[in-house]
Design a protein around this motif. Sequence first.
Motif, PDB file in Angstrom:
ATOM      1  N   VAL A  15     -31.555  35.075  43.707  1.00  0.00           N
ATOM      2  CA  VAL A  15     -30.290  34.702  44.346  1.00  0.00           C
ATOM      3  C   VAL A  15     -30.598  33.655  45.402  1.00  0.00           C
ATOM      4  O   VAL A  15     -31.500  33.823  46.220  1.00  0.00           O
ATOM      5  CB  VAL A  15     -29.612  35.928  44.986  1.00  0.00           C
ATOM      6  CG1 VAL A  15     -28.367  35.501  45.746  1.00  0.00           C
ATOM      7  CG2 VAL A  15     -29.270  36.946  43.919  1.00  0.00           C
ATOM      8  N   TYR A  16     -29.886  32.545  45.321  1.00  0.00           N
ATOM      9  CA  TYR A  16     -30.030  31.464  46.291  1.00  0.00           C
ATOM     10  C   TYR A  16     -28.649  31.033  46.728  1.00  0.00           C
ATOM     11  O   TYR A  16     -27.788  30.740  45.889  1.00  0.00           O
ATOM     12  CB  TYR A  16     -30.784  30.282  45.680  1.00  0.00           C
ATOM     13  CG  TYR A  16     -30.873  29.104  46.610  1.00  0.00           C
ATOM     14  CD1 TYR A  16     -31.760  29.110  47.676  1.00  0.00           C
ATOM     15  CD2 TYR A  16     -30.053  28.005  46.452  1.00  0.00           C
ATOM     16  CE1 TYR A  16     -31.835  28.042  48.550  1.00  0.00           C
ATOM     17  CE2 TYR A  16     -30.119  26.928  47.314  1.00  0.00           C
ATOM     18  CZ  TYR A  16     -31.013  26.960  48.356  1.00  0.00           C
ATOM     19  OH  TYR A  16     -31.093  25.903  49.231  1.00  0.00           O
ATOM     20  N   ASP A  17     -28.442  31.009  48.015  1.00  0.00           N
ATOM     21  CA  ASP A  17     -27.165  30.564  48.588  1.00  0.00           C
ATOM     22  C   ASP A  17     -25.987  31.328  47.977  1.00  0.00           C
ATOM     23  O   ASP A  17     -24.942  30.756  47.678  1.00  0.00           O
ATOM     24  CB  ASP A  17     -27.018  29.059  48.392  1.00  0.00           C
ATOM     25  CG  ASP A  17     -26.029  28.432  49.357  1.00  0.00           C
ATOM     26  OD1 ASP A  17     -25.787  29.021  50.431  1.00  0.00           O
ATOM     27  OD2 ASP A  17     -25.502  27.352  49.033  1.00  0.00           O
ATOM     28  N   GLY A  18     -26.205  32.643  47.739  1.00  0.00           N
ATOM     29  CA  GLY A  18     -25.146  33.487  47.210  1.00  0.00           C
ATOM     30  C   GLY A  18     -24.935  33.409  45.713  1.00  0.00           C
ATOM     31  O   GLY A  18     -24.047  34.068  45.177  1.00  0.00           O
ATOM     32  N   ARG A  19     -25.726  32.605  45.017  1.00  0.00           N
ATOM     33  CA  ARG A  19     -25.579  32.455  43.563  1.00  0.00           C
ATOM     34  C   ARG A  19     -26.837  32.946  42.867  1.00  0.00           C
ATOM     35  O   ARG A  19     -27.940  32.757  43.357  1.00  0.00           O
ATOM     36  CB  ARG A  19     -25.386  30.994  43.160  1.00  0.00           C
ATOM     37  CG  ARG A  19     -24.151  30.339  43.705  1.00  0.00           C
ATOM     38  CD  ARG A  19     -24.030  28.910  43.221  1.00  0.00           C
ATOM     39  NE  ARG A  19     -25.176  28.122  43.696  1.00  0.00           N
ATOM     40  CZ  ARG A  19     -25.795  27.175  42.990  1.00  0.00           C
ATOM     41  NH1 ARG A  19     -25.400  26.890  41.782  1.00  0.00           N
ATOM     42  NH2 ARG A  19     -26.806  26.509  43.507  1.00  0.00           N
ATOM     43  N   GLU A  20     -26.684  33.540  41.695  1.00  0.00           N
ATOM     44  CA  GLU A  20     -27.838  33.925  40.898  1.00  0.00           C
ATOM     45  C   GLU A  20     -28.363  32.681  40.183  1.00  0.00           C
ATOM     46  O   GLU A  20     -27.587  31.916  39.609  1.00  0.00           O
ATOM     47  CB  GLU A  20     -27.465  34.992  39.872  1.00  0.00           C
ATOM     48  CG  GLU A  20     -28.677  35.520  39.142  1.00  0.00           C
ATOM     49  CD  GLU A  20     -28.359  36.674  38.231  1.00  0.00           C
ATOM     50  OE1 GLU A  20     -28.237  36.420  37.019  1.00  0.00           O
ATOM     51  OE2 GLU A  20     -28.223  37.805  38.729  1.00  0.00           O
TER      52      GLU A  20
END
Length: 44
Positions: A15-20
């Motif tokens: 998960v990066y910046d709220g996105r998978e």
Amino acid sequence: MTRRDNSLMRQYRDVYDGREIDIESHIKTSQSQPNSPKFLRVLL
């Protein structure tokens, strides 16, 4: 072989910046310790 094993493929999700994101495509050095000054990992 890794792509055939769902439990291993889950290790390539993050998960990066709220996105998978998919981190399957990447380059890494032989230094496996993130705190090593020679550690390098590049996600493509």
